[in-house]
Design an enzyme around this catalytic site. Structure first.
Site, mmCIF file in Angstrom:
data_model
loop_
_atom_site.group_PDB
_atom_site.id
_atom_site.type_symbol
_atom_site.label_atom_id
_atom_site.label_comp_id
_atom_site.label_asym_id
_atom_site.label_seq_id
_atom_site.Cartn_x
_atom_site.Cartn_y
_atom_site.Cartn_z
ATOM 1 N N ILE A 1 0.117 -3.225 6.891
ATOM 2 C CA ILE A 1 -0.098 -1.864 7.389
ATOM 3 C C ILE A 1 0.435 -0.961 6.275
ATOM 4 O O ILE A 1 1.517 -1.199 5.730
ATOM 5 C CB ILE A 1 0.609 -1.592 8.744
ATOM 6 N N SER A 2 -0.348 0.047 5.913
ATOM 7 C CA SER A 2 0.051 0.930 4.812
ATOM 8 C C SER A 2 1.306 1.721 5.188
ATOM 9 O O SER A 2 1.601 1.913 6.368
ATOM 10 C CB SER A 2 -1.075 1.909 4.481
ATOM 11 N N ALA A 3 2.001 2.194 4.163
ATOM 12 C CA ALA A 3 3.196 3.015 4.392
ATOM 13 C C ALA A 3 2.812 4.323 5.080
ATOM 14 O O ALA A 3 1.721 4.852 4.839
ATOM 15 C CB ALA A 3 3.869 3.313 3.056
ATOM 16 N N ARG B 1 3.730 4.841 15.812
ATOM 17 C CA ARG B 1 3.563 3.768 14.822
ATOM 18 C C ARG B 1 4.148 2.432 15.299
ATOM 19 O O ARG B 1 3.677 1.362 14.919
ATOM 20 C CB ARG B 1 4.242 4.214 13.517
ATOM 21 N N ALA C 1 0.861 -1.177 0.000
ATOM 22 C CA ALA C 1 0.000 0.000 0.000
ATOM 23 C C ALA C 1 0.893 1.222 0.000
ATOM 24 O O ALA C 1 1.428 1.627 1.013
ATOM 25 C CB ALA C 1 -0.911 0.009 1.215
#
Ligand code: SAH
Length: 298
Positions: free
Chosen positions: A132-134, A108, A9
């Site tokens: 998990i998206s960037a 994060r 992502a």
């Protein structure tokens, strides 16, 4: 849909200018049926049983400047949450104080699997064929939705995965608002609850203004509709009607649409109920699909 190689992502537009040149090559390799060129960051290689992160082999090829820039972009020197946020600000991806503040507040590292490079600007596998998206994708979506995440507003996060973005939404809309995360893998929902409990958004989970629920997100979550903001963290073949229906007039939906080639769409519902759709950027997300299709690898 069978995803043959990387499952990620990230967006293309936000890469430094020279990165854009690799996109046509990426497409060409796709057409030729060869392995595509890797993303500018770490590449996620899918094995038959699971996804894993390997160093990008192209780090060791190409010219010296490219390699240095690529390393810089991959954020190897960025090892703190605040540093990650500053990095995204420097690149103009985070533009507002509010988004910077919320991304600094939600660490994060609490949302990525143990041992991951938490602050690297790269998507990471979280199990169950999901990622998990960037960070730059999270920042982009928060920027796009900022006006619709004011205190007291209602936000829906479809495909909430780790719960990171739902936690950011909850802090933005505050205790008078609602932030609802909908995810169809029960194990991921359980994990996201544990993640949020360790984060700055924990009090909001406790008081019920933040909720993480197991459901098929393609149906939205009518109970707390209409929503000022809806975010979808997985790519839909087309925009699901229930999500448009559950959008408030003046509300905004941000959703990746497409199969192999995907675009991040920004859908605004006008006061008369009509919708305006525009394309923000090219992206690569895991599919918004059935639980069964996801578990068998799409
Ligand atoms: N935005 C999240 C997760 C992104 S990955 C994060 O950054 O942590 C996309 C997520 O969408 C995955 O967790 C996947 O399980 C979920 N998903 C895919 N199809 C779905 C559906 N129909 N309903 C709910 N969740 C779905």
């Amino acid at each position: 849909m069978k995803m043959s190689s990387s499952v990620v992502a990230y967006s293309v537009r936000n890469f430094p200018p020279f990165m854009h040149r690799s996109l046509p090559l990426f497409c060409l390799h796709r057409r030729l049926g060869r392995r595509p060129l890797p993303s500018p960051c770490t590449v996620l290689f899918k094995t038959s049983s699971s996804s894993c992160t390997l160093p990008n082999p192209f780090y060791f090829t190409g010219n010296f400047l490219f390699r240095r820039m690529e390393r810089f972009w991959a954020g190897r020197s960025v090892n703190k949450n605040k540093g990650m946020v500053e990095h995204l600000q420097r690149y103009g991806i985070i533009q507002s104080k509010k988004v910077a503040e919320v991304m600094e507040t939600v660490d994060r590292a609490l949302f990525v699997p143990d041992g991951s490079q938490a602050y690297e600007d790269s998507p990471m596998p979280i199990g169950f064929n999901a990622t998990i998206s960037a960070p730059h994708m999270h920042a982009t979506c928060l920027q796009l939705l900022e006006k619709n995440l004011q205190p007291g507003m209602h936000a829906l996060d479809v495909g909430s995965g780790t719960g990171y973005l739902t936690a950011c939404f909850a802090l933005m809309v505050g205790p008078q608002g609602r932030a609802i995360g909908v995810e169809h893998i029960p194990e991921l929902v359980a994990m996201s609850v544990k993640n949020v409990e360790k984060s700055a958004a924990a009090p909001l989970l406790k008081d019920g203004s933040l909720a993480l629920l197991v459901a098929d997100g393609r149906e939205g979550w009518p109970e707390f509709a209409p929503y000022d903001a809806i975010h979808v963290g997985a790519a839909a073949p087309e925009i699901p009607k229930p999500l448009i229906e559950q959008l408030k007039p003046g509300g905004r939906l941000v959703i990746p649409v497409g199969n192999i080639f995907q675009e991040l769409k920004v859908v605004d519902k006008n006061e008369d109920g009509s919708v305006t759709v525009r394309t923000e950027t090219s992206v690569r997300y895991v599919p918004l699909t059935s639980r069964e299709a996801q578990l068998r690898g799409y």
